[in-house]
Design a protein around this motif. Sequence first.
Motif, PDB file in Angstrom:
ATOM      1  N   THR A 171       0.840  -1.203   0.000  1.00 22.96           N
ATOM      2  CA  THR A 171       0.000   0.000   0.000  1.00 22.96           C
ATOM      3  C   THR A 171       0.877   1.256   0.000  1.00 22.96           C
ATOM      4  N   LYS A 172       1.899   1.235   0.865  1.00 23.00           N
ATOM      5  CA  LYS A 172       2.772   2.407   0.957  1.00 23.00           C
ATOM      6  C   LYS A 172       3.536   2.606  -0.361  1.00 23.00           C
ATOM      7  N   GLN A 173       3.932   1.485  -0.966  1.00 27.09           N
ATOM      8  CA  GLN A 173       4.626   1.555  -2.251  1.00 27.09           C
ATOM      9  C   GLN A 173       3.719   2.176  -3.316  1.00 27.09           C
ATOM     10  N   PHE A 174       2.427   1.794  -3.260  1.00 26.62           N
ATOM     11  CA  PHE A 174       1.470   2.329  -4.223  1.00 26.62           C
ATOM     12  C   PHE A 174       1.309   3.842  -4.038  1.00 26.62           C
ATOM     13  N   VAL A 175       1.121   4.236  -2.772  1.00 26.23           N
ATOM     14  CA  VAL A 175       0.864   5.654  -2.474  1.00 26.23           C
ATOM     15  C   VAL A 175       2.110   6.514  -2.703  1.00 26.23           C
ATOM     16  N   LYS A 176       3.275   5.992  -2.289  1.00 26.88           N
ATOM     17  CA  LYS A 176       4.485   6.829  -2.302  1.00 26.88           C
ATOM     18  C   LYS A 176       5.267   6.763  -3.615  1.00 26.88           C
ATOM     19  N   ILE A 177       5.089   5.656  -4.366  1.00 25.15           N
ATOM     20  CA  ILE A 177       5.889   5.540  -5.593  1.00 25.15           C
ATOM     21  C   ILE A 177       5.007   5.448  -6.852  1.00 25.15           C
ATOM     22  N   MET A 178       4.111   4.457  -6.856  1.00 22.44           N
ATOM     23  CA  MET A 178       3.355   4.218  -8.091  1.00 22.44           C
ATOM     24  C   MET A 178       2.435   5.384  -8.448  1.00 22.44           C
ATOM     25  N   LEU A 179       1.720   5.889  -7.448  1.00 21.78           N
ATOM     26  CA  LEU A 179       0.764   6.964  -7.715  1.00 21.78           C
ATOM     27  C   LEU A 179       1.452   8.250  -8.194  1.00 21.78           C
ATOM     28  N   PRO A 180       2.508   8.710  -7.501  1.00 25.34           N
ATOM     29  CA  PRO A 180       3.177   9.900  -8.025  1.00 25.34           C
ATOM     30  C   PRO A 180       3.796   9.661  -9.402  1.00 25.34           C
ATOM     31  N   TYR A 181       4.329   8.444  -9.592  1.00 29.19           N
ATOM     32  CA  TYR A 181       4.958   8.139 -10.881  1.00 29.19           C
ATOM     33  C   TYR A 181       3.919   8.199 -12.007  1.00 29.19           C
ATOM     34  N   ALA A 182       2.712   7.671 -11.704  1.00 21.00           N
ATOM     35  CA  ALA A 182       1.677   7.596 -12.736  1.00 21.00           C
ATOM     36  C   ALA A 182       0.934   8.918 -12.900  1.00 21.00           C
ATOM     37  N   SER A 183       1.179   9.867 -12.004  1.00 23.38           N
ATOM     38  CA  SER A 183       0.344  11.071 -12.004  1.00 23.38           C
ATOM     39  C   SER A 183       0.403  11.829 -13.335  1.00 23.38           C
ATOM     40  N   ALA A 184       1.559  11.827 -13.992  1.00 18.31           N
ATOM     41  CA  ALA A 184       1.655  12.526 -15.279  1.00 18.31           C
ATOM     42  C   ALA A 184       0.685  11.898 -16.282  1.00 18.31           C
ATOM     43  N   ASP A 185       0.689  10.557 -16.367  1.00 18.20           N
ATOM     44  CA  ASP A 185      -0.215   9.872 -17.301  1.00 18.20           C
ATOM     45  C   ASP A 185      -1.668  10.041 -16.883  1.00 18.20           C
ATOM     46  N   ILE A 186      -1.925   9.977 -15.575  1.00 21.42           N
ATOM     47  CA  ILE A 186      -3.309  10.111 -15.092  1.00 21.42           C
ATOM     48  C   ILE A 186      -3.862  11.487 -15.466  1.00 21.42           C
ATOM     49  N   LEU A 187      -3.056  12.520 -15.244  1.00 24.18           N
ATOM     50  CA  LEU A 187      -3.522  13.880 -15.532  1.00 24.18           C
ATOM     51  C   LEU A 187      -3.726  14.089 -17.037  1.00 24.18           C
ATOM     52  N   VAL A 188      -2.832  13.512 -17.838  1.00 20.98           N
ATOM     53  CA  VAL A 188      -2.996  13.634 -19.288  1.00 20.98           C
ATOM     54  C   VAL A 188      -4.281  12.907 -19.720  1.00 20.98           C
ATOM     55  N   GLY A 189      -4.532  11.722 -19.147  1.00 22.48           N
ATOM     56  CA  GLY A 189      -5.760  10.971 -19.440  1.00 22.48           C
ATOM     57  C   GLY A 189      -6.991  11.778 -19.057  1.00 22.48           C
ATOM     58  N   MET A 190      -6.909  12.447 -17.901  1.00 21.60           N
ATOM     59  CA  MET A 190      -8.045  13.267 -17.442  1.00 21.60           C
ATOM     60  C   MET A 190      -8.291  14.434 -18.396  1.00 21.60           C
ATOM     61  N   ARG A 191      -7.199  15.009 -18.866  1.00 18.42           N
ATOM     62  CA  ARG A 191      -7.335  16.149 -19.778  1.00 18.42           C
ATOM     63  C   ARG A 191      -8.007  15.721 -21.087  1.00 18.42           C
ATOM     64  N   ILE A 192      -7.562  14.564 -21.614  1.00 14.96           N
ATOM     65  CA  ILE A 192      -8.173  14.050 -22.849  1.00 14.96           C
ATOM     66  C   ILE A 192      -9.632  13.677 -22.583  1.00 14.96           C
ATOM     67  N   GLY A 193      -9.875  13.011 -21.435  1.00 16.55           N
ATOM     68  CA  GLY A 193     -11.224  12.579 -21.068  1.00 16.55           C
ATOM     69  C   GLY A 193     -12.175  13.754 -20.949  1.00 16.55           C
ATOM     70  N   LEU A 194     -11.694  14.856 -20.399  1.00 20.72           N
ATOM     71  CA  LEU A 194     -12.539  16.047 -20.245  1.00 20.72           C
ATOM     72  C   LEU A 194     -12.931  16.597 -21.619  1.00 20.72           C
ATOM     73  N   GLY A 195     -11.972  16.612 -22.537  1.00 20.66           N
ATOM     74  CA  GLY A 195     -12.266  17.069 -23.901  1.00 20.66           C
ATOM     75  C   GLY A 195     -13.298  16.177 -24.568  1.00 20.66           C
ATOM     76  N   TYR A 196     -13.139  14.864 -24.378  1.00 24.23           N
ATOM     77  CA  TYR A 196     -14.082  13.910 -24.978  1.00 24.23           C
ATOM     78  C   TYR A 196     -15.476  14.087 -24.386  1.00 24.23           C
ATOM     79  N   SER A 197     -15.563  14.299 -23.073  1.00 20.90           N
ATOM     80  CA  SER A 197     -16.896  14.414 -22.458  1.00 20.90           C
ATOM     81  C   SER A 197     -17.587  15.689 -22.928  1.00 20.90           C
ATOM     82  N   TRP A 198     -16.812  16.725 -23.132  1.00 19.99           N
ATOM     83  CA  TRP A 198     -17.386  17.991 -23.608  1.00 19.99           C
ATOM     84  C   TRP A 198     -17.967  17.806 -25.013  1.00 19.99           C
ATOM     85  N   ARG A 199     -17.244  17.037 -25.841  1.00 23.81           N
ATOM     86  CA  ARG A 199     -17.758  16.758 -27.190  1.00 23.81           C
ATOM     87  C   ARG A 199     -19.022  15.907 -27.121  1.00 23.81           C
TER      88      ARG A 199
END
Lengths: 238, 247
Positions: B154-182
């Motif tokens: 759990t700590k590995q997920f919170v302290k390493i995996m989540l911050p590491y993935a945050s760039a991809d997650i945020l980019v996915g959210m940005r694309i997803g927001l554009g798609y939902s608006w369309r």
Amino acid sequence: MAGIELVNVQKSYVVEKRNVQVLSGISLQVPEESITVILGKSGCGKTTLLRLVGELEQPDGGEIRYGAVHKTAFVFQEPRLMPWLNVTDNICFGLKKQALDSLEIQSIIYTVGLEGFERAYPFQLSGGMQQRVSIARALAYQPTFIMMDEPFAALDYFTREQMQRELLRVQKSQGASILFVTHSIDEALLLGHKIVIIEEGLIKAEFDLPKSEKLPNLLDEEFIEWKRNIIQNLNVHI
Amino acid sequence: MPALCLAVLFFLWHVICKMEIVSAYVLPSPKKVWESFWKMAVSGEAFWDMIISLGRVLKGFAIAFVLAFLLGMLRTMAPASGQFYEYLVQFFRNVPPLSLIPLLILWCGIGETTKTVIIVLASFFPMYLNIVKGFTDCDKKLLEVGDVFGYSRTKQFVKIMLPYASADILVGMRIGLGYSWRAIIGAEMVAASSGLGHMILFAQQMSRTDKVIVGILIIGFVGYVTDWVFGWMIKKLLKGSCKNGWN
């Protein structure tokens, strides 16, 4: 049992459908409160041995017996810093909250010569500076057993010498056990209380060196003799 | 430069209308469009339609994000679970959400549920794929650092995996927001009695091209602003990254 004992440890990997035996039966005693240096040519299995002791991998055969409960730290060949954390946060990465106060952290930062870079991110640092952060991260953890995989290879001569002195100081003050991997004979002689030469996955020779209060002078006749012995065992032609 | 480009576009539009190259019914002048916009802004008509559409987008987007995050996390923490639903994800990823509108109207009517489901379907997949990519691409060497310090999973997920993935997650959210608006505009054109999509369709039925253009401009503007805000947030959150992403 004091220290760590390896009994007939074996490890192999499958590379392109071919079984490559990296360690063919290593039996070794890593004594407590001293520096054991693993010395050997590239590809002889030094890093694999360290990874097995660090429990990052499991041996195919044999046994690794751990003595007292250790608080371990590992300095890898590469810095392995968290890119999203600044220098201070990276140094505190392994610590519980408020395990060290800011003065202690500042003192570690000073030791590794990174004062003024506390807020810098890894991508803003040079390779050598990143490696120093990685060493500081291990020291801040206040371990009783430190595994180091060629940690000073990326450092310049002066920083390397400073870090070697610091390592000896930490080892002495904390009574830590250190398992140190290097391919530099001089570094092995400077730091090691015990030098283990590995060749083709087997221990070829072991040397117990006299403990010294300060960094030994490698120009002493005694050390030149040690070096000659090691060179002969490594089959290096000079 | 952006202002110059905009000025040129408006100038060309004005010239085409002034020279009556096309009928004013097909392309009303910028002045006429501005007057319509002003009337709609004063009466609050445009504002409320925009707020309704935006509310729907945020609701559907939030649901899609929670679903994508949970499924992405499950796929990462228990890779074997992927075989149970991955083929369904891939199947629905290739089905355009708008093609499901007739079925959704039959099942859910023309209420809010249909529109929410459309947005969820439109924004889920880019977020899910990016979240999975972010988690699975996590540098194993950094995970080993966590192992060395005795981190739990759990700590590995919170302290390493989540911050590491945050760039991809945020980019996915940005694309997803554009798609939902369309997607919301499409859904509102088919099954709604309010929102920007409905406003555009209604204006078209009333032969009010000026109002249609006002609607399109509002959609573009709101989409641009939300994307800019998201981009700004990404830049702030990824402050330690090099070139906007560390992986």
